[in-house]
Write an enzyme that holds these catalytic residues in place. Structure first.
Site, PDB file in Angstrom:
ATOM      1  N   SER A   1       0.837  -1.198   0.000  1.00  0.00           N
ATOM      2  CA  SER A   1       0.000   0.000   0.000  1.00  0.00           C
ATOM      3  C   SER A   1       0.880   1.259   0.000  1.00  0.00           C
ATOM      4  CB  SER A   1      -0.957  -0.056   1.191  1.00  0.00           C
ATOM      5  OG  SER A   1      -2.005   0.863   1.063  1.00  0.00           O
TER       6      SER A   1
ATOM      7  N   ASP B   1     -10.038  -4.969  -4.245  1.00  0.00           N
ATOM      8  CA  ASP B   1      -9.440  -4.014  -3.305  1.00  0.00           C
ATOM      9  C   ASP B   1     -10.338  -2.780  -3.177  1.00  0.00           C
ATOM     10  OD1 ASP B   1      -7.847  -2.136  -1.940  1.00  0.00           O
ATOM     11  OD2 ASP B   1      -6.011  -2.956  -2.791  1.00  0.00           O
TER      12      ASP B   1
ATOM     13  N   HIS C   1      -7.933  -5.580   0.096  1.00  0.00           N
ATOM     14  CA  HIS C   1      -6.689  -4.841   0.360  1.00  0.00           C
ATOM     15  C   HIS C   1      -5.903  -5.609   1.420  1.00  0.00           C
ATOM     16  CE1 HIS C   1      -4.197  -1.315  -0.066  1.00  0.00           C
ATOM     17  NE2 HIS C   1      -4.198  -1.104   1.245  1.00  0.00           N
TER      18      HIS C   1
END
Length: 222
Positions: free
Chosen positions: A114, A168, A199
């Site tokens: 991320s 996600d 995610h």
């Protein structure tokens, strides 16, 4: 002064280093499990830095560990350029420290999830020397309009592993995919993987990263 970090070595005299960056609101402990989970037949030094604590606009100004501020869920607009570049400088210091310890640049890998993946790409593509590789998970290409201009010639040969979950809800799959396509279009050797996950990280992904790292380390698979 370098970023505070956790160091884990899987054996004596490691000849490869992996600097692994966590996501927003987490810390270096978040991916420490990787050191045990990843089955690499050579000793590796894992470095898990902690991002600095700062207010994050999209989370109502709450103070948390973050590699840069996030103003909006539309990640392509209003990027925190100063914050991204400051974190890039922090990771460069960690790379320099590893090199001072005798680790060749081509044996140093950057990995991140991320926000951490954003900084791994930002730093690795601009590093003056070719690194061992960049692992960018559930993430996107930051400051994409400056990559072609700022990327180092040596980094053109740095291999990239990018992966994303098709469902996600945080960083859209389409953004990750388009980021990978842009890098491929610029000539980078990029391996793209996608998974039926949100995610997060799944074990299938960990195994794929492990296989990719084995290839980078010039080891036989299996």
């Amino acid at each position: 002064m370098s970023l505070p970090h956790i160091t884990l070595e899987t054996g004596p005299q490691p000849q490869h280093s992996i600097i692994w960056l966590h996501g927003l609101g987490a810390d270096g402990e978040d991916f420490a499990f990787i050191a045990d989970e990843m089955k690499l037949p050579l000793p590796v030094r894992y470095i898990f830095p902690h991002a600095p604590k700062q207010p994050v606009t999209i989370n109502g100004g709450m103070v948390m560990r973050a590699w840069y501020d996030v103003a909006t869920a539309d990640f392509g607009t209003r990027p925190d350029v100063a914050g991204i570049r400051a974190s890039q400088a922090g990771i460069e210091k960690l790379i320099a420290h590893e090199m001072q310890r005798g680790m060749p640049a081509q044996n140093i890998f950057l990995a991140g999830f991320s926000q951490g993946g954003v900084i791994a790409l930002q730093t690795g593509l601009r590093h003056a020397q070719r690194l061992g590789g960049i692992i960018a998970l559930s993430t996107y290409l930051p400051l994409a309009e400056t990559v072609a201009e700022e990327a180092s010639a040596a980094a053109q040969d740095t291999p990239i592993f990018m992966a994303h979950g098709r469902s996600d809800p945080v960083i859209p799959y389409a953004l990750g995919k388009s980021s990978a396509e842009k890098l491929s279009g610029l000539g980078y050797a990029l391996a793209w993987h996608e998974y039926a996950m949100p995610h997060s990280v799944c074990m299938e992904e960990v195994r794929d990263i492990e296989a990719w790292l084995r290839q980078r380390l010039n080891l036989n698979l299996g």
